[in-house]
Design a protein around this motif. Structure first.
Motif, mmCIF file in Angstrom:
data_model
loop_
_atom_site.group_PDB
_atom_site.id
_atom_site.type_symbol
_atom_site.label_atom_id
_atom_site.label_comp_id
_atom_site.label_asym_id
_atom_site.label_seq_id
_atom_site.Cartn_x
_atom_site.Cartn_y
_atom_site.Cartn_z
ATOM 1 N N ASP A 25 0.828 -1.197 0.000
ATOM 2 C CA ASP A 25 0.000 0.000 0.000
ATOM 3 C C ASP A 25 0.873 1.262 0.000
ATOM 4 O OD1 ASP A 25 -2.725 0.957 0.026
ATOM 5 O OD2 ASP A 25 -2.343 1.692 2.050
ATOM 6 N N ARG A 26 1.962 1.233 0.764
ATOM 7 C CA ARG A 26 2.856 2.399 0.843
ATOM 8 C C ARG A 26 3.661 2.583 -0.445
ATOM 9 N NH1 ARG A 26 4.337 -0.007 5.651
ATOM 10 N NH2 ARG A 26 6.429 -0.426 4.778
ATOM 11 N N VAL A 27 4.239 1.488 -0.954
ATOM 12 C CA VAL A 27 5.154 1.575 -2.091
ATOM 13 C C VAL A 27 4.415 1.830 -3.398
ATOM 14 C CG1 VAL A 27 6.794 0.251 -3.495
ATOM 15 C CG2 VAL A 27 6.902 0.140 -0.994
ATOM 16 N N VAL A 28 3.330 1.124 -3.602
ATOM 17 C CA VAL A 28 2.618 1.194 -4.877
ATOM 18 C C VAL A 28 1.574 2.310 -4.883
ATOM 19 C CG1 VAL A 28 1.165 -0.104 -6.498
ATOM 20 C CG2 VAL A 28 2.988 -1.266 -5.233
ATOM 21 N N ASP A 29 0.989 2.592 -3.712
ATOM 22 C CA ASP A 29 -0.090 3.575 -3.590
ATOM 23 C C ASP A 29 -1.173 3.330 -4.646
ATOM 24 O OD1 ASP A 29 -1.551 5.728 -2.664
ATOM 25 O OD2 ASP A 29 -0.456 7.201 -3.877
ATOM 26 N N PRO A 30 -1.811 2.151 -4.582
ATOM 27 C CA PRO A 30 -2.778 1.796 -5.630
ATOM 28 C C PRO A 30 -3.973 2.737 -5.654
ATOM 29 C CG PRO A 30 -2.964 0.309 -3.761
ATOM 30 C CD PRO A 30 -1.744 1.152 -3.511
ATOM 31 N N ASP A 31 -4.583 2.828 -6.816
ATOM 32 C CA ASP A 31 -5.791 3.640 -6.949
ATOM 33 C C ASP A 31 -6.976 2.981 -6.257
ATOM 34 O OD1 ASP A 31 -4.939 5.842 -8.944
ATOM 35 O OD2 ASP A 31 -4.225 3.984 -9.874
ATOM 36 N N MET A 32 -6.975 1.654 -6.268
ATOM 37 C CA MET A 32 -8.023 0.910 -5.580
ATOM 38 C C MET A 32 -7.444 -0.365 -4.988
ATOM 39 S SD MET A 32 -11.611 1.026 -7.727
ATOM 40 C CE MET A 32 -11.062 1.456 -9.383
ATOM 41 N N THR A 33 -7.937 -0.730 -3.814
ATOM 42 C CA THR A 33 -7.636 -2.027 -3.229
ATOM 43 C C THR A 33 -8.951 -2.757 -3.037
ATOM 44 O OG1 THR A 33 -5.677 -1.205 -2.064
ATOM 45 C CG2 THR A 33 -6.661 -3.244 -1.244
ATOM 46 N N LEU A 34 -9.067 -3.916 -3.670
ATOM 47 C CA LEU A 34 -10.310 -4.676 -3.627
ATOM 48 C C LEU A 34 -10.128 -5.933 -2.785
ATOM 49 C CD1 LEU A 34 -11.593 -4.412 -7.313
ATOM 50 C CD2 LEU A 34 -11.891 -2.823 -5.406
ATOM 51 N N PHE A 35 -11.041 -6.145 -1.873
ATOM 52 C CA PHE A 35 -11.059 -7.330 -1.019
ATOM 53 C C PHE A 35 -11.920 -8.402 -1.676
ATOM 54 C CE2 PHE A 35 -13.506 -9.627 2.285
ATOM 55 C CZ PHE A 35 -12.466 -10.319 2.887
ATOM 56 N N VAL A 36 -11.376 -9.619 -1.761
ATOM 57 C CA VAL A 36 -12.094 -10.732 -2.391
ATOM 58 C C VAL A 36 -12.363 -11.811 -1.351
ATOM 59 C CG1 VAL A 36 -12.087 -12.448 -4.243
ATOM 60 C CG2 VAL A 36 -10.888 -10.261 -4.572
ATOM 61 N N ASP A 37 -13.603 -12.248 -1.291
ATOM 62 C CA ASP A 37 -13.955 -13.366 -0.426
ATOM 63 C C ASP A 37 -15.179 -14.061 -0.997
ATOM 64 O OD1 ASP A 37 -14.015 -15.157 1.766
ATOM 65 O OD2 ASP A 37 -13.375 -13.581 3.136
ATOM 66 N N GLU A 38 -15.505 -15.192 -0.404
ATOM 67 C CA GLU A 38 -16.643 -15.974 -0.880
ATOM 68 C C GLU A 38 -17.935 -15.519 -0.208
ATOM 69 O OE1 GLU A 38 -14.365 -20.239 -1.661
ATOM 70 O OE2 GLU A 38 -15.350 -19.849 0.261
ATOM 71 N N ALA A 39 -18.977 -15.373 -0.992
ATOM 72 C CA ALA A 39 -20.283 -15.055 -0.414
ATOM 73 C C ALA A 39 -20.721 -16.137 0.557
ATOM 74 C CB ALA A 39 -21.323 -14.888 -1.532
ATOM 75 N N VAL A 40 -20.321 -17.379 0.282
ATOM 76 C CA VAL A 40 -20.729 -18.493 1.141
ATOM 77 C C VAL A 40 -19.999 -18.496 2.478
ATOM 78 C CG1 VAL A 40 -21.438 -20.004 -0.752
ATOM 79 C CG2 VAL A 40 -19.055 -20.015 0.005
ATOM 80 N N ALA A 41 -18.973 -17.644 2.628
ATOM 81 C CA ALA A 41 -18.218 -17.606 3.890
ATOM 82 C C ALA A 41 -18.991 -16.925 5.003
ATOM 83 C CB ALA A 41 -16.874 -16.902 3.678
#
Length: 363
Positions: free
Chosen positions: A274-290
């Motif tokens: 997060d510090r080095v790249v400074d992305p425009d967006m960070t997306l969290f991925v998980d399962e709906a069934v979780a």
């Protein structure tokens, strides 16, 4: 999709209709009271605002209880074609609704917010009888669900279109939830809308990670930036950004290791990206069934490196819907996409209104 929660919401509507059934017609005493107070025309005038007559008739009842509708008020409401929903009508249905939401893996604070909203919307309301109790409940549920599901929602495609290129998107989440496949799907989704993308494999810890993402890149004819196993994930994604800048690529899609949210060193590595790249967006991925696990993990990942939104995979296999209801509310960040199958085209933009309509079977 989410049929389990849909059934439970339908059960709540039936509970309220049963509890308010007695309000649809007055008993003999109420009818007599209504007749003795005024004829039908006078009652209608009182109901729509003849304050001088209504206030004089209701003074004693109002002094006795400011919160509960009086017998006169309820009889008058019926005489003018209206009903009043009271606390006792909602007590048991709301309890059942709370249990139904929790059983569907809706996070507790989210369930409480939905209940408060429904209660506030319906309690003490005097409504025209032509608007049925079922319609009232559906309206209250619609607004309550939309309030929690649509938190932080934004137009993903518009953000891509308006951002300076290249747009850098980093994907986070635990092992095995479909993160790498979601990257491939989003690359195809972007291509369908005229945007080029490069994949960058920041998952440098897992054996076979390069091979997995390369297979997707080859199938989709995308370029891939990768380093040897054990390399610095931040350096890989940074190289992906430099490649995109040099070659006029619109979007960088950066994979990361499937971090366990309880692993401090891996979460620290995510903070470094997060510090080095400074992305425009960070997306969290998980399962709906979780279910509840997905909600807890979303909070942990958001704390480590603030996420901008979520992708829920296996949405087609989830019968409860609790994660979809809860993730946006507890993080304040929207669900952006749903994964609905194994194909590269099996990803859809998440629309809160569409989900609510589906849950309530609205036309």
């Amino acid at each position: 999709m989410f049929d389990g929660l849909k059934d439970k919401l339908s059960g709540f509507r039936e509970d309220v209709e049963e509890s308010t059934e007695a309000e649809e017609a007055p008993d003999d005493d109420e009818a007599a009271t209504a007749e003795s107070d005024a004829d039908a025309d006078e009652a209608r005038a009182a109901a729509v605002g003849d304050a001088s007559e209504a206030d004089a008739s209701e003074t004693d009842d109002a002094d006795a209880s400011d919160d509960e509708p009086s017998t006169f008020q309820r009889a008058k409401a019926f005489a003018t074609g209206r009903i009043i929903i009271e606390e006792e009508d909602l007590e048991e249905p709301l309890w059942n609704l709370e249990m139904a939401l929790l059983e569907s893996d809706v996070e507790m604070s989210v369930a409480e917010q939905i209940l408060d909203s429904v209660r506030e919307s319906m309690l003490g309301e005097s409504r025209k009888q032509v608007e049925t109790t079922g319609e009232l409940v559906e309206e209250a549920l619609h607004d309550a669900l939309l309030d929690v599901i649509a938190v932080g929602q934004f137009d993903f495609e518009q953000r891509i279109a308006e951002a300076d290129k290249p747009v850098t998107i980093v994907f986070t989440g635990v092992n095995g939830v479909g993160k790498t496949t979601s990257i491939a799907k989003l690359s195809e989704w972007l291509a369908d809308r005229g945007y080029s993308s490069v994949l960058a494999n920041g998952d440098t810890y897992r054996a076979g990670a390069n091979e997995q993402i390369r297979e997707h890149a080859d199938r989709l004819d995308r370029d891939l930036i990768s380093h040897d196993q054990g390399g610095d994930p931040a350096a890989v994604i940074y190289d992906g950004v430099e490649y995109a800048e040099a070659n006029g690529v619109d979007v960088v899609l950066g994979d990361t290791a499937g971090r366990l949210h309880t692993s401090d060193d891996l979460m620290a590595q995510l903070e470094k990206i997060d510090r080095v790249v400074d992305p425009d967006m960070t997306l969290f991925v998980d399962e709906a069934v979780a279910g509840q696990d997905a909600v807890n993990r979303a909070k942990e990942f958001d704390d480590a490196a603030a996420i901008d939104g979520a992708i829920l995979t296996k949405a087609d296999a989830d019968s409860s819907g609790g994660a979809a209801i809860s993730v946006a509310y507890v993080t304040g960040k929207p669900i952006l996409f749903l994964g609905t199958g194994q194909g590269y085209d099996d990803i859809t933009l998440f629309d809160p209104e569409d989900l609510v309509e589906s849950l309530l079977d609205e036309e």
